[in-house]
Write an enzyme that holds these catalytic residues in place. Structure first.
Site, PDB file in Angstrom:
ATOM      1  N   PRO A  10      60.998  36.592 107.764  1.00 13.50           N
ATOM      2  CG  PRO A  10      59.481  35.582 105.908  1.00 13.50           C
ATOM      3  CD  PRO A  10      61.182  36.497 107.064  1.00 13.50           C
ATOM      4  CG  ASN A  11      55.059  37.684 108.212  1.00 14.29           C
ATOM      5  OD1 ASN A  11      54.417  39.075 108.229  1.00 14.29           O
ATOM      6  ND2 ASN A  11      55.085  37.047 106.998  1.00 14.29           N
ATOM      7  NE  ARG A  18      53.100  35.076 111.385  1.00 15.59           N
ATOM      8  CZ  ARG A  18      54.033  34.162 111.337  1.00 15.59           C
ATOM      9  NH1 ARG A  18      54.920  33.690 111.084  1.00 15.59           N
ATOM     10  NH2 ARG A  18      53.595  33.753 109.646  1.00 15.59           N
ATOM     11  CE1 TYR A  23      54.289  30.071 113.125  1.00 12.00           C
ATOM     12  CE2 TYR A  23      52.278  31.546 112.757  1.00 12.00           C
ATOM     13  CZ  TYR A  23      53.217  30.479 111.911  1.00 12.00           C
ATOM     14  OH  TYR A  23      53.464  30.267 110.201  1.00 12.00           O
ATOM     15  CG  ASN A  73      61.432  30.208 111.976  1.00  8.14           C
ATOM     16  OD1 ASN A  73      61.132  30.150 111.168  1.00  8.14           O
ATOM     17  ND2 ASN A  73      60.725  30.591 113.294  1.00  8.14           N
ATOM     18  CB  ALA A  76      57.310  32.591 104.166  1.00  9.13           C
ATOM     19  CD  GLU A  97      64.289  24.582 107.869  1.00 12.35           C
ATOM     20  OE1 GLU A  97      65.205  22.548 107.501  1.00 12.35           O
ATOM     21  OE2 GLU A  97      63.191  24.390 106.929  1.00 12.35           O
ATOM     22  CG  HIS A  99      60.521  25.860 110.391  1.00 12.33           C
ATOM     23  ND1 HIS A  99      60.055  26.896 109.915  1.00 12.33           N
ATOM     24  CD2 HIS A  99      60.958  24.556 110.064  1.00 12.33           C
ATOM     25  CE1 HIS A  99      61.021  26.545 108.274  1.00 12.33           C
ATOM     26  NE2 HIS A  99      61.798  25.172 108.480  1.00 12.33           N
ATOM     27  NE  ARG A 106      50.859  26.472 110.245  1.00 10.53           N
ATOM     28  CZ  ARG A 106      51.357  27.110 110.383  1.00 10.53           C
ATOM     29  NH1 ARG A 106      52.895  27.602 110.573  1.00 10.53           N
ATOM     30  NH2 ARG A 106      50.903  28.335 109.577  1.00 10.53           N
TER      31      ARG A 106
HETATM   32  C1  DQA Z   1      57.461  29.348 110.563  1.00  9.56           C
HETATM   33  C2  DQA Z   1      56.244  28.085 109.063  1.00  9.56           C
HETATM   34  C3  DQA Z   1      56.495  28.564 107.784  1.00  9.56           C
HETATM   35  O1  DQA Z   1      55.455  28.340 107.330  1.00  9.56           O
HETATM   36  C4  DQA Z   1      55.706  29.931 108.110  1.00  9.56           C
HETATM   37  O2  DQA Z   1      55.493  30.543 107.317  1.00  9.56           O
HETATM   38  C5  DQA Z   1      56.283  31.247 109.206  1.00  9.56           C
HETATM   39  C6  DQA Z   1      56.976  30.763 110.208  1.00  9.56           C
HETATM   40  C7  DQA Z   1      57.663  28.516 111.883  1.00  9.56           C
HETATM   41  O3  DQA Z   1      58.371  29.111 112.765  1.00  9.56           O
HETATM   42  O4  DQA Z   1      56.804  28.078 112.432  1.00  9.56           O
HETATM   43  O5  DQA Z   1      56.199  32.205 109.116  1.00  9.56           O
HETATM   44  O6  DQA Z   1      58.685  28.933 109.780  1.00  9.56           O
END
Ligand code: DQA
Length: 139
Positions: A10-11, A18, A23, A73, A76, A97, A99, A106
């Protein structure tokens, strides 16, 4: 030729606009094009998938279960999803995994990953290089 699936949650489709301070300014499309070039040099072929929907991500992990590896990735959902964790545990493909941000620097709720215990490894905090390092590790 290794077949690796890159799954974004998501996102992450909003990368570029964003929270660029967190990011970076690059879009997901641009990161994916860059990764495709790196994969070619490493003898790997990438398949990309992005969804904002938890169940669709579960299905994507199941469908990529026969790949040589999955770079995930989960955004959230990393911090909340038993369903994604179970999907990772259910497939044969090793999952890395990733990020972009250093989740441990954070908010506290980002310090917990439901996914990490069933992943081959976790890489965070290196921006788009997190994906590159995951790709190298899987190859
Ligand atoms: C993320 C870190 C997550 O905590 C966050 O909710 C994201 C992006 C990252 O790539 O840093 O959506 O996965």
């Amino acid at each position: 030729m290794k077949n690796i699936t890159v799954i974004n949650g998501p996102n992450l489709n909003l990368l570029g606009t964003r929270e660029p301070g967190v990011y970076g300014a690059e879009t997901l499309e641009s990161i994916q094009a860059w990764l495709t070039g790196l994969a070619g040099e490493l003898g790997a072929q990438l398949t990309f998938y992005q969804s904002n929907v938890e169940g669709e991500l579960v299905t994507a992990i199941q469908q990529a279960g026969g790949a040589d590896g999955i770079i995930l990735n989960a955004g959230a959902y990393t911090h909340t999803s038993v369903a994604l964790r179970d999907a990772i545990a259910a497939v044969a493909a090793p999952v890395v995994e990733v990020h972009l941000s250093n989740v441990y620097a954070r908010e506290e709720f980002r310090h917990v990953s439901f996914l990490a215990p069933v992943c081959r490894g976790s890489i965070c905090g290196f921006g788009k290089d997190s994906y590159r390092l995951a790709l190298i590790s899987l190859v």
